[in-house]
Design a protein around this motif. Structure first.
Motif, PDB file in Angstrom:
ATOM      1  N   UNK A 684       0.838  -1.206   0.000  1.00 53.75           N
ATOM      2  CA  UNK A 684       0.000   0.000   0.000  1.00 53.75           C
ATOM      3  C   UNK A 684       0.868   1.248   0.000  1.00 53.75           C
ATOM      4  N   UNK A 685       0.508   2.213  -0.819  1.00 51.38           N
ATOM      5  CA  UNK A 685       1.248   3.463  -0.913  1.00 51.38           C
ATOM      6  C   UNK A 685       0.614   4.578  -0.078  1.00 51.38           C
ATOM      7  N   UNK A 686      -0.724   4.732  -0.145  1.00 53.90           N
ATOM      8  CA  UNK A 686      -1.366   5.870   0.508  1.00 53.90           C
ATOM      9  C   UNK A 686      -2.498   5.489   1.454  1.00 53.90           C
ATOM     10  N   UNK A 687      -3.190   4.390   1.202  1.00 50.79           N
ATOM     11  CA  UNK A 687      -4.321   4.011   2.056  1.00 50.79           C
ATOM     12  C   UNK A 687      -4.343   2.500   2.213  1.00 50.79           C
ATOM     13  N   UNK A 688      -4.554   2.036   3.460  1.00 52.67           N
ATOM     14  CA  UNK A 688      -4.539   0.602   3.752  1.00 52.67           C
ATOM     15  C   UNK A 688      -5.660   0.261   4.724  1.00 52.67           C
ATOM     16  N   UNK A 689      -6.441  -0.751   4.362  1.00 51.12           N
ATOM     17  CA  UNK A 689      -7.493  -1.286   5.223  1.00 51.12           C
ATOM     18  C   UNK A 689      -7.300  -2.790   5.342  1.00 51.12           C
ATOM     19  N   UNK A 690      -7.309  -3.303   6.569  1.00 53.65           N
ATOM     20  CA  UNK A 690      -7.237  -4.742   6.817  1.00 53.65           C
ATOM     21  C   UNK A 690      -8.578  -5.175   7.394  1.00 53.65           C
ATOM     22  N   UNK A 691      -9.188  -6.193   6.775  1.00 49.83           N
ATOM     23  CA  UNK A 691     -10.497  -6.684   7.207  1.00 49.83           C
ATOM     24  C   UNK A 691     -10.329  -8.106   7.720  1.00 49.83           C
ATOM     25  N   UNK A 692     -10.692  -8.334   8.982  1.00 50.95           N
ATOM     26  CA  UNK A 692     -10.542  -9.643   9.604  1.00 50.95           C
ATOM     27  C   UNK A 692     -11.875 -10.100  10.193  1.00 50.95           C
ATOM     28  N   UNK A 693     -12.075 -11.412  10.313  1.00 55.08           N
ATOM     29  CA  UNK A 693     -13.332 -11.915  10.886  1.00 55.08           C
ATOM     30  C   UNK A 693     -13.427 -11.622  12.378  1.00 55.08           C
ATOM     31  N   UNK A 694     -14.606 -11.250  12.799  1.00 61.89           N
ATOM     32  CA  UNK A 694     -14.844 -10.830  14.178  1.00 61.89           C
ATOM     33  C   UNK A 694     -14.636 -11.961  15.176  1.00 61.89           C
ATOM     34  N   UNK A 695     -15.042 -13.168  14.804  1.00 59.16           N
ATOM     35  CA  UNK A 695     -15.056 -14.268  15.762  1.00 59.16           C
ATOM     36  C   UNK A 695     -13.739 -15.025  15.838  1.00 59.16           C
ATOM     37  N   UNK A 696     -12.756 -14.663  15.048  1.00 62.57           N
ATOM     38  CA  UNK A 696     -11.515 -15.435  15.006  1.00 62.57           C
ATOM     39  C   UNK A 696     -10.704 -15.264  16.283  1.00 62.57           C
ATOM     40  N   UNK A 697     -10.061 -16.358  16.701  1.00 62.25           N
ATOM     41  CA  UNK A 697      -9.141 -16.306  17.836  1.00 62.25           C
ATOM     42  C   UNK A 697      -7.704 -16.522  17.388  1.00 62.25           C
ATOM     43  N   UNK A 698      -7.442 -16.304  16.100  1.00 63.23           N
ATOM     44  CA  UNK A 698      -6.104 -16.532  15.563  1.00 63.23           C
ATOM     45  C   UNK A 698      -5.112 -15.515  16.117  1.00 63.23           C
ATOM     46  N   UNK A 699      -3.893 -15.960  16.469  1.00 65.00           N
ATOM     47  CA  UNK A 699      -2.850 -15.009  16.887  1.00 65.00           C
ATOM     48  C   UNK A 699      -2.493 -14.001  15.805  1.00 65.00           C
ATOM     49  N   UNK A 700      -2.864 -14.278  14.548  1.00 63.47           N
ATOM     50  CA  UNK A 700      -2.592 -13.320  13.479  1.00 63.47           C
ATOM     51  C   UNK A 700      -3.371 -12.027  13.665  1.00 63.47           C
ATOM     52  N   UNK A 701      -4.416 -12.056  14.492  1.00 63.93           N
ATOM     53  CA  UNK A 701      -5.180 -10.844  14.772  1.00 63.93           C
ATOM     54  C   UNK A 701      -4.544 -10.010  15.872  1.00 63.93           C
ATOM     55  N   UNK A 702      -3.484 -10.523  16.474  1.00 61.40           N
ATOM     56  CA  UNK A 702      -2.770  -9.765  17.491  1.00 61.40           C
ATOM     57  C   UNK A 702      -1.702  -8.906  16.823  1.00 61.40           C
ATOM     58  N   UNK A 703      -1.415  -7.764  17.416  1.00 60.53           N
ATOM     59  CA  UNK A 703      -0.375  -6.901  16.875  1.00 60.53           C
ATOM     60  C   UNK A 703      -0.897  -5.652  16.201  1.00 60.53           C
ATOM     61  N   UNK A 704      -2.216  -5.445  16.210  1.00 63.62           N
ATOM     62  CA  UNK A 704      -2.790  -4.223  15.644  1.00 63.62           C
ATOM     63  C   UNK A 704      -2.890  -3.179  16.762  1.00 63.62           C
ATOM     64  N   UNK A 705      -1.748  -2.615  17.093  1.00 62.61           N
ATOM     65  CA  UNK A 705      -1.631  -1.649  18.182  1.00 62.61           C
ATOM     66  C   UNK A 705      -2.354  -0.357  17.797  1.00 62.61           C
ATOM     67  N   UNK A 706      -3.233   0.121  18.671  1.00 62.18           N
ATOM     68  CA  UNK A 706      -4.004   1.333  18.370  1.00 62.18           C
ATOM     69  C   UNK A 706      -3.123   2.573  18.264  1.00 62.18           C
ATOM     70  N   UNK A 707      -1.864   2.466  18.701  1.00 60.43           N
ATOM     71  CA  UNK A 707      -0.942   3.589  18.514  1.00 60.43           C
ATOM     72  C   UNK A 707      -0.554   3.740  17.045  1.00 60.43           C
ATOM     73  N   UNK A 708      -0.723   2.668  16.263  1.00 56.11           N
ATOM     74  CA  UNK A 708      -0.355   2.683  14.852  1.00 56.11           C
ATOM     75  C   UNK A 708      -1.541   2.455  13.926  1.00 56.11           C
ATOM     76  N   UNK A 709      -2.617   1.872  14.447  1.00 54.99           N
ATOM     77  CA  UNK A 709      -3.755   1.476  13.626  1.00 54.99           C
ATOM     78  C   UNK A 709      -5.028   2.170  14.099  1.00 54.99           C
ATOM     79  N   UNK A 710      -5.884   2.502  13.150  1.00 57.98           N
ATOM     80  CA  UNK A 710      -7.228   2.972  13.470  1.00 57.98           C
ATOM     81  C   UNK A 710      -8.090   1.725  13.647  1.00 57.98           C
ATOM     82  N   UNK A 711      -8.376   1.384  14.889  1.00 58.10           N
ATOM     83  CA  UNK A 711      -9.088   0.147  15.207  1.00 58.10           C
ATOM     84  C   UNK A 711     -10.470   0.491  15.736  1.00 58.10           C
ATOM     85  N   UNK A 712     -11.482  -0.129  15.148  1.00 57.33           N
ATOM     86  CA  UNK A 712     -12.850   0.121  15.607  1.00 57.33           C
ATOM     87  C   UNK A 712     -13.646  -1.173  15.558  1.00 57.33           C
TER      88      UNK A 712
END
Length: 712
Positions: A684-712
């Motif tokens: 991504x050069x200018x805009x990036x959105x990551x879409x993940x499933x709400x119910x997942x318990x995968x460790x891949x969903x860890x690491x989205x620190x709100x200091x760096x990511x817009x998380x809602x």
């Protein structure tokens, strides 16, 4: 093109404006540029200074138009072409640069600091607009689109029927079935960009003014990006030292562009040595990039393409073996899995119960897929030739430790697999590469290149890299670029284990400025990768300050409950982000974990009115209209202004590691998947959105620190 010791650079704004001119006007522009090369200094008549801009800026008379440019020996940079009217001399064209804005220097200086605009982090209002349930009000076009205008802009007639009814900028940028290059031409004609914005665009080299005509006629795919001061300082570094040179850098730092300029530097060095005849090899990592590299090299002054060969490593290997009368017969991925299954079944049924026990324990602990990769990525790729060697071999990139008894069981499986391959007369690609490397070591493929440049070496099997090194006559003329963080396949080899020549002490450079992604995207991606427990970042590079050319909105993570919700989110985000960036919908990409996920998303986006097309790696067409949907693996080496990572709501890709039989294999698979997501984020050069499933318990969903990511 050089004249009077001047070289021409150009901004994308100028190139697009040139497309709107009639052929007679284009010829006049070319004549004026040739005159400018003789002397760019203002004369108060045809060449005048533009006041109040805050930087030296000039305009050149060109019939009914004015050419705006900057110059600082030895470069003249052409910014824009504007029709002469009152605004040409007042208003926004002469508006000063805003406080804090910086203009990159024209002259490269090895000691110069890269310019990093210190824009404030964009507020969350970006995401409120981009993900709003309803789009913002439309912006009317200032004039109608007419057949005369489309002919003037050289828009092919087959697109006229789609374009003529358009009334707003949003309809224009979203127009289905029309390539982005035509949509942006019309958009630029309707809404000119201020020069203060044009100054921030990258510079492209114009080696021959006549290339403007070739580009306009479609004979030239693009122009070569001009290096920054930092990048230019690395082009000749280590060229006359005692061994090969390694250039490291993160995504977007320009390693591949520097590799192209290194071709010219190597040719100049060989000429200095008195070599009239020479042969250079440049390897890149996809077939799509081969043609692009060839075209860009032709634009670089001083490069003799008769002496340069651009190839992928695998294509070169195929040609070399075929030339010896032993063409490869590689397996497809499904064929390899099927044959491995047969080998596994044979070993399971062979020997006594005590002999079968270690393999059974390994299967229960690790699973068949882990063992298949052990055979192909460790034993075959690293050319391990005996059980004794395998018992002692390190296994970098593999986190699960194997006991001697377990390694013997793996070796028995390997022998059964190799026997089946021989029975069917087939090879894995790892065997093909290893065979070529072994034949080179035996003298059957002697060194045949005076210089070798290997781009993105971290994605090569050790055997392939070993072959490329052995084909170079002089280790001093080896140039390798690499980034361990982008290695999707986790080869994890040591350079000196590959070849004794690969000792880079004192000849390793690290690029620190990201020219592709915004600071916010780059740092968010690194924070995500850093969240991995074992850490995947290159410790050496962590000691360097990371710098960025661009700033923008922080990337966003959104969790969805269903694919329907995911598609609705993408339907809102993609066009809204593209519109705000004044780009067509074709500037957007959706990266998915699997082919099936990509196909489904593309189909459902089309059903929602978003033009989208899924493309496999071998059929990738970056010029195609609409959103590009492709897999994360296929996105390697590409870049897009607007990117969404999606397609995780079904199929379980993000949870496959959790099904691993052991914690060690789970950690290894998670490391691979996290690196894969990191590579996708950095496209991504200018805009990036990551879409993940709400119910997942995968460790891949860890690491989205709100200091760096817009998380809602």
């Amino acid at each position: 093109m050089a004249a009077g010791d001047w070289y021409l650079l150009q901004k994308p704004e100028f190139v697009r404006a040139l497309q709107t001119l009639a052929p007679k006007e284009v010829r006049l522009v070319i004549e004026k540029l040739n005159l400018l090369l003789q002397d760019p200094s203002p004369d108060g008549h045809t060449r005048c200074h533009v006041r109040h801009m805050g930087v030296p800026l000039y305009r050149l008379r060109c019939g009914a138009y004015r050419i705006f440019y900057r110059f600082e020996r030895p470069y003249i940079c052409v910014l824009a072409l504007r029709r002469r009217d009152q605004d040409t001399y007042s208003g926004e064209l002469d508006a000063a640069l805003p406080d804090g804005a910086a203009v990159p220097p024209l002259v490269a200086n090895a000691a110069a600091e890269a310019v990093v605009p210190q824009a404030e982090t964009a507020p969350s209002a970006y995401w409120e607009r981009w993900l709003a349930p309803q789009p913002p009000p439309s912006r009317p076009l200032p004039e109608p689109i007419t057949p005369e205008l489309l002919r003037l802009l050289s828009i092919p007639p087959e697109f006229h029927a789609r374009l003529l009814p358009i009334k707003t900028q949003e309809e224009l940028l979203d127009c289905p079935g029309v390539p982005d290059e035509y949509l942006l031409l019309i958009d630029q004609h309707m809404f000119e960009r201020p020069l203060v914005a044009v100054l921030q665009q990258p510079d492209y080299l114009l080696s021959d003014v006549e290339d403007l005509l070739r580009y306009r006629e479609g004979e030239l795919a693009g122009f070569l990006l001009r290096l920054s001061p930092e990048q230019e300082s690395y082009v000749t570094r280590g060229l006359r030292s005692g061994g090969p040179t390694l250039l490291k850098g993160g995504p977007g730092t320009g390693k591949s562009t520097i590799a192209l300029y290194r071709v010219r530097a190597l040719q100049e060095e060989l000429r200095r040595q008195g070599r009239a005849e020479m042969r250079l090899l440049l390897t890149t990592y996809t077939n799509a990039l081969v043609r692009s590299c060839e075209q860009l090299l032709r634009q670089l002054p001083g490069v003799d393409m008769r002496c340069v060969e651009v190839q992928t490593a695998d294509r070169l290997i195929y040609q070399l073996l075929d030339g010896l009368g032993e063409p490869p017969r590689p397996l497809t991925a499904p064929e390899e899995q099927q044959l491995f299954g047969e080998a596994l079944e044979r070993v399971r049924l062979a020997g006594s119960a005590s002999e079968r026990q270690p393999l059974g324990q390994l299967l229960e602990r690790l699973g068949p897929e882990y063992l298949r990769r052990e055979l192909t990525q460790v034993i075959m790729a690293r050319q391990i030739g005996s059980l004794e060697e395998y018992l002692q071999a390190p296994r970098p990139g593999r986190r699960v430790a194997l006991s001697p008894q377990q390694r013997r069981a793996v070796w028995a499986l390997y022998e059964a697999f190799v026997a089946l391959l021989g029975q069917y007369g087939r090879e894995t690609w790892q065997q093909v590469r290893a065979r070529a490397a072994a034949w080179a070591a035996a003298g059957l493929l002697p060194p045949c290149y005076d210089a070798v440049i290997v781009d993105e070496a971290q994605d090569l099997d050790p055997a392939a890299l070993r072959l490329l090194v052995s084909l170079c006559r002089d280790p001093r003329l080896l140039f390798i670029t690499a980034d361990a963080n982008q290695s999707i396949y986790g080869n994890g080899f040591s350079w000196t284990d590959v070849h004794e020549w690969l000792r880079f002490r004192g000849r390793t450079s690290v690029l620190t400025v990201n020219y592709r992604s915004t600071r916010e995207i780059g740092e968010a991606a690194r924070a995500y990768l850093r969240a991995q427990a074992a850490g995947e970042l290159d410790g050496e590079r962590e000691s360097y300050e990371r710098r960025y050319e661009h700033s923008g909105p922080v990337p966003a993570l959104r969790r969805v409950a269903s694919r329907t919700e995911e598609v609705d989110l993408l339907r809102r985000f993609l066009p809204a982000a593209a519109h705000e960036l004044r780009l067509g919908i074709g500037a957007c990409a959706v990266l998915t974990p699997t082919v099936r996920a990509g196909q489904v998303l593309a189909e459902e986006l089309r059903a929602q009115g978003v033009p989208a097309r899924f493309m496999r790696g071998q059929e990738l067409d970056l010029q195609a209209a609409g959103v590009k949907v492709l897999t994360l693996q296929s996105a390697k080496g590409l870049e897009f202004p607007v990117v969404a990572l999606a397609g995780f709501t079904e199929g379980g890709w993000h949870q496959r590691a959790l099904a691993a039989p052991s914690e060690e294999e789970r950690d290894e698979l998670l490391a691979i998947d996290r690196r894969t997501l990191f590579v996708g984020m950095t496209r991504a050069m200018r805009a990036l959105l990551v879409v993940m499933p709400q119910a997942s318990n995968s460790p891949l969903l860890e690491g989205f620190d709100s200091a760096y990511w817009n998380v809602a």
